[in-house]
Design a protein around this motif. Structure first.
Motif, PDB file in Angstrom:
ATOM      1  N   GLY A  61       0.802  -1.220   0.000  1.00 16.47           N
ATOM      2  CA  GLY A  61       0.000   0.000   0.000  1.00 16.47           C
ATOM      3  C   GLY A  61       0.829   1.262   0.000  1.00 16.47           C
ATOM      4  O   GLY A  61       0.286   2.373   0.076  1.00 16.47           O
ATOM      5  N   ARG A  62       2.130   1.120  -0.074  1.00 13.48           N
ATOM      6  CA  ARG A  62       3.020   2.273  -0.084  1.00 13.48           C
ATOM      7  C   ARG A  62       4.118   2.031  -1.116  1.00 13.48           C
ATOM      8  O   ARG A  62       4.264   0.934  -1.638  1.00 13.48           O
ATOM      9  CB  ARG A  62       3.650   2.494   1.302  1.00 13.48           C
ATOM     10  CG  ARG A  62       2.654   2.767   2.402  1.00 13.48           C
ATOM     11  CD  ARG A  62       3.294   2.669   3.772  1.00 13.48           C
ATOM     12  NE  ARG A  62       4.396   3.620   3.933  1.00 13.48           N
ATOM     13  CZ  ARG A  62       5.192   3.640   5.003  1.00 13.48           C
ATOM     14  NH1 ARG A  62       5.017   2.747   5.987  1.00 13.48           N
ATOM     15  NH2 ARG A  62       6.157   4.518   5.094  1.00 13.48           N
ATOM     16  N   SER A  63       4.870   3.055  -1.384  1.00 13.80           N
ATOM     17  CA  SER A  63       5.998   2.902  -2.279  1.00 13.80           C
ATOM     18  C   SER A  63       7.015   3.971  -1.939  1.00 13.80           C
ATOM     19  O   SER A  63       6.849   4.711  -0.964  1.00 13.80           O
ATOM     20  CB  SER A  63       5.572   3.018  -3.749  1.00 13.80           C
ATOM     21  OG  SER A  63       6.630   2.616  -4.607  1.00 13.80           O
ATOM     22  N   GLY A  64       8.045   4.040  -2.695  1.00 10.60           N
ATOM     23  CA  GLY A  64       9.092   5.009  -2.448  1.00 10.60           C
ATOM     24  C   GLY A  64      10.183   4.839  -3.465  1.00 10.60           C
ATOM     25  O   GLY A  64      10.144   3.932  -4.310  1.00 10.60           O
ATOM     26  N   PRO A  65      11.189   5.694  -3.438  1.00 10.79           N
ATOM     27  CA  PRO A  65      12.288   5.582  -4.395  1.00 10.79           C
ATOM     28  C   PRO A  65      13.084   4.306  -4.169  1.00 10.79           C
ATOM     29  O   PRO A  65      13.057   3.726  -3.085  1.00 10.79           O
ATOM     30  CB  PRO A  65      13.134   6.824  -4.087  1.00 10.79           C
ATOM     31  CG  PRO A  65      12.845   7.123  -2.649  1.00 10.79           C
ATOM     32  CD  PRO A  65      11.403   6.769  -2.447  1.00 10.79           C
ATOM     33  N   ILE A  66      13.788   3.866  -5.197  1.00  7.15           N
ATOM     34  CA  ILE A  66      14.643   2.680  -5.071  1.00  7.15           C
ATOM     35  C   ILE A  66      15.953   3.130  -4.431  1.00  7.15           C
ATOM     36  O   ILE A  66      16.932   3.445  -5.116  1.00  7.15           O
ATOM     37  CB  ILE A  66      14.886   2.011  -6.422  1.00  7.15           C
ATOM     38  CG1 ILE A  66      13.555   1.698  -7.113  1.00  7.15           C
ATOM     39  CG2 ILE A  66      15.696   0.726  -6.255  1.00  7.15           C
ATOM     40  CD1 ILE A  66      13.707   1.118  -8.507  1.00  7.15           C
ATOM     41  N   ALA A  67      15.933   3.197  -3.113  1.00  2.00           N
ATOM     42  CA  ALA A  67      17.109   3.623  -2.355  1.00  2.00           C
ATOM     43  C   ALA A  67      17.747   2.411  -1.694  1.00  2.00           C
ATOM     44  O   ALA A  67      17.060   1.445  -1.335  1.00  2.00           O
ATOM     45  CB  ALA A  67      16.713   4.652  -1.308  1.00  2.00           C
ATOM     46  N   HIS A  68      19.067   2.478  -1.522  1.00  2.00           N
ATOM     47  CA  HIS A  68      19.813   1.322  -1.045  1.00  2.00           C
ATOM     48  C   HIS A  68      20.640   1.640   0.196  1.00  2.00           C
ATOM     49  O   HIS A  68      21.092   2.764   0.386  1.00  2.00           O
ATOM     50  CB  HIS A  68      20.782   0.825  -2.128  1.00  2.00           C
ATOM     51  CG  HIS A  68      20.127   0.450  -3.409  1.00  2.00           C
ATOM     52  ND1 HIS A  68      19.921   1.356  -4.437  1.00  2.00           N
ATOM     53  CD2 HIS A  68      19.634  -0.729  -3.850  1.00  2.00           C
ATOM     54  CE1 HIS A  68      19.325   0.747  -5.440  1.00  2.00           C
ATOM     55  NE2 HIS A  68      19.149  -0.524  -5.121  1.00  2.00           N
ATOM     56  N   SER A  69      20.830   0.607   0.984  1.00  2.00           N
ATOM     57  CA  SER A  69      21.841   0.621   2.034  1.00  2.00           C
ATOM     58  C   SER A  69      22.569  -0.716   1.968  1.00  2.00           C
ATOM     59  O   SER A  69      22.156  -1.624   1.242  1.00  2.00           O
ATOM     60  CB  SER A  69      21.227   0.847   3.418  1.00  2.00           C
ATOM     61  OG  SER A  69      20.352  -0.210   3.748  1.00  2.00           O
ATOM     62  N   VAL A  70      23.647  -0.846   2.703  1.00  2.00           N
ATOM     63  CA  VAL A  70      24.440  -2.080   2.663  1.00  2.00           C
ATOM     64  C   VAL A  70      23.962  -3.037   3.748  1.00  2.00           C
ATOM     65  O   VAL A  70      23.797  -2.639   4.902  1.00  2.00           O
ATOM     66  CB  VAL A  70      25.943  -1.784   2.852  1.00  2.00           C
ATOM     67  CG1 VAL A  70      26.753  -3.076   2.791  1.00  2.00           C
ATOM     68  CG2 VAL A  70      26.434  -0.812   1.787  1.00  2.00           C
ATOM     69  N   LEU A  71      23.708  -4.271   3.375  1.00  2.00           N
ATOM     70  CA  LEU A  71      23.305  -5.297   4.329  1.00  2.00           C
ATOM     71  C   LEU A  71      24.366  -5.436   5.418  1.00  2.00           C
ATOM     72  O   LEU A  71      25.556  -5.550   5.121  1.00  2.00           O
ATOM     73  CB  LEU A  71      23.139  -6.627   3.603  1.00  2.00           C
ATOM     74  CG  LEU A  71      22.732  -7.834   4.454  1.00  2.00           C
ATOM     75  CD1 LEU A  71      21.259  -7.753   4.810  1.00  2.00           C
ATOM     76  CD2 LEU A  71      23.029  -9.132   3.705  1.00  2.00           C
ATOM     77  N   SER A  72      23.929  -5.437   6.667  1.00  2.00           N
ATOM     78  CA  SER A  72      24.884  -5.543   7.777  1.00  2.00           C
ATOM     79  C   SER A  72      24.731  -6.842   8.555  1.00  2.00           C
ATOM     80  O   SER A  72      25.448  -7.064   9.527  1.00  2.00           O
ATOM     81  CB  SER A  72      24.701  -4.358   8.733  1.00  2.00           C
ATOM     82  OG  SER A  72      23.383  -4.337   9.264  1.00  2.00           O
ATOM     83  N   ALA A  73      23.794  -7.692   8.133  1.00  2.00           N
ATOM     84  CA  ALA A  73      23.543  -8.933   8.863  1.00  2.00           C
ATOM     85  C   ALA A  73      24.689  -9.924   8.673  1.00  2.00           C
ATOM     86  O   ALA A  73      25.500  -9.816   7.756  1.00  2.00           O
ATOM     87  CB  ALA A  73      22.241  -9.563   8.390  1.00  2.00           C
TER      88      ALA A  73
END
Length: 352
Positions: free
Chosen positions: A176-188
């Motif tokens: 029901g929502r959306s947003g820009p295709i923004a990224h961060s680096v996986l830290s798991a």
């Protein structure tokens, strides 16, 4: 003599592993883990994949997990975005990294602009920038260009995408929502061996050949892995004589077990994860004329096999059958559509 599995037997075994013979009463996290992730480069269509597999599924269940970071969308198998748990993302990404390295070398659009770039330095700079805040590819490329002025911003961002485990951050992908295709680096953190990956593949997609497993993940030379695992696996043949491997205790229902209609989303792994896709896709599927070469249709399974395609527009679900469906099949397809696609707010089902 090696036992032979018919096409229908393979179909029923695969649908059973994929929770498409019978919806399961398990958590979203357990389902995604069992499936070794779900292809999810589109923001929302994968929600239908869960609705087709889980009893009482509500989109908010998965959306909350994604928002809380209990699920992530990361580039993994076949170089495509998959929905997985953070620990599976951390375990799988190093295994499939050769696919992304190969793409970076052979991609005609980006390999030339990146020629001469110190990729280790590029990765380090990308990690530093994304540690400060999530960035779109355009934003990341603009930042990187100040450090690598002789290269294309788009190619620099693409290089980081292949070098680092980038995850698309919410609100992208939330229901029901959306947003820009923004990224961060996986830290798991998480670890997985190739042998463990193949065993999990068989649990979700078997029985399968070496080529099937390679098609699913995008890697090559998995024959060495199957050779190591062979003593602990059962071996079959398909009707063409191809060797198939499976877990001894995995479900292999009778080919006479009924398979109710199921709606697949456009990138459903059940239709993408075998070199020989005839266990689900019929010749009629391949005979269809579609809008463009790489168009990904949304398939309806009837008696376990592709029999129609579907689409939703203006709250109307349209089903286009490849051939004539019996009255009973039409009624069953309509019933399944009304149950599953309620998540899309469908008000009417039509056959075209």
């Amino acid at each position: 003599m090696t036992p032979v599995l018919s096409r229908r037997a393979l179909n029923r075994a695969t649908l059973a592993r994929q929770m498409l013979l019978e919806r399961k009463d398990i958590s979203v996290l357990d389902a995604v883990s069992h499936l070794v992730g779900m292809q999810a480069q589109t923001p929302h269509t994968w929600y239908l994949g869960l609705a087709s597999r889980l009893s009482g599924f509500e989109p908010s269940q998965a959306s909350t997990l994604l928002e809380n970071g209990d699920l992530v969308r990361v580039v993994l198998m076949r170089g495509t975005i998959h929905l997985v748990s953070p620990s599976d993302a951390a375990g799988l990404r190093p295994l499939v990294q050769p696919i992304l390295d190969r793409d970076l070398q052979n991609n005609t659009m980006h390999s030339k602009p990146l020629k001469g770039v110190d990729l280790a330095r590029l990765a380090d700079m990308g990690r530093r920038l994304l540690a400060e805040k999530a960035l779109t590819a355009k934003q990341l490329g603009a930042e990187l260009e100040t450090h690598f002025p002789d290269s294309s911003p788009a190619s620099l961002a693409y290089g980081v995408r292949n070098l680092l485990p980038l995850m698309q951050v919410p609100p992208r992908g939330l229901w029901g929502r959306s947003g820009p295709i923004a990224h961060s680096v996986l830290s798991a953190s998480g670890s997985l061996s190739l042998d463990e990956m193949v065993l999990r593949y068989l649990a979700a997609f078997g029985p399968a050949s070496v080529m099937d497993a390679q098609k699913w993940c995008g890697l090559t030379r998995l024959g060495e892995v199957f050779s190591r695992l062979r003593p602990d696996l059962v071996v079959f043949q398909d009707e063409s004589g191809r060797e198939l491997f499976d877990l001894p205790e995995a479900p292999r229902p009778s080919e006479e077990v009924p398979a109710p209609p199921r709606f697949l989303y456009d990138f459903d792994n059940v239709a993408l994860s075998h070199a020989d896709r005839s266990r689900v896709l019929t010749k009629e599927f391949y005979e269809q004329v579609r809008p463009r070469k790489n168009f990904a249709p949304q398939v309806v399974l009837v008696d376990g096999f592709s029999a129609a395609e579907w689409d939703v527009e203006d709250e109307v679900l349209s089903v286009r059958a490849y051939g004539k469906l019996s009255r009973a099949d039409r009624a069953a397809v309509k019933s399944e559509a009304e149950v599953v696609l309620g998540v899309y707010g469908v008000r009417k089902v039509v056959f075209v």
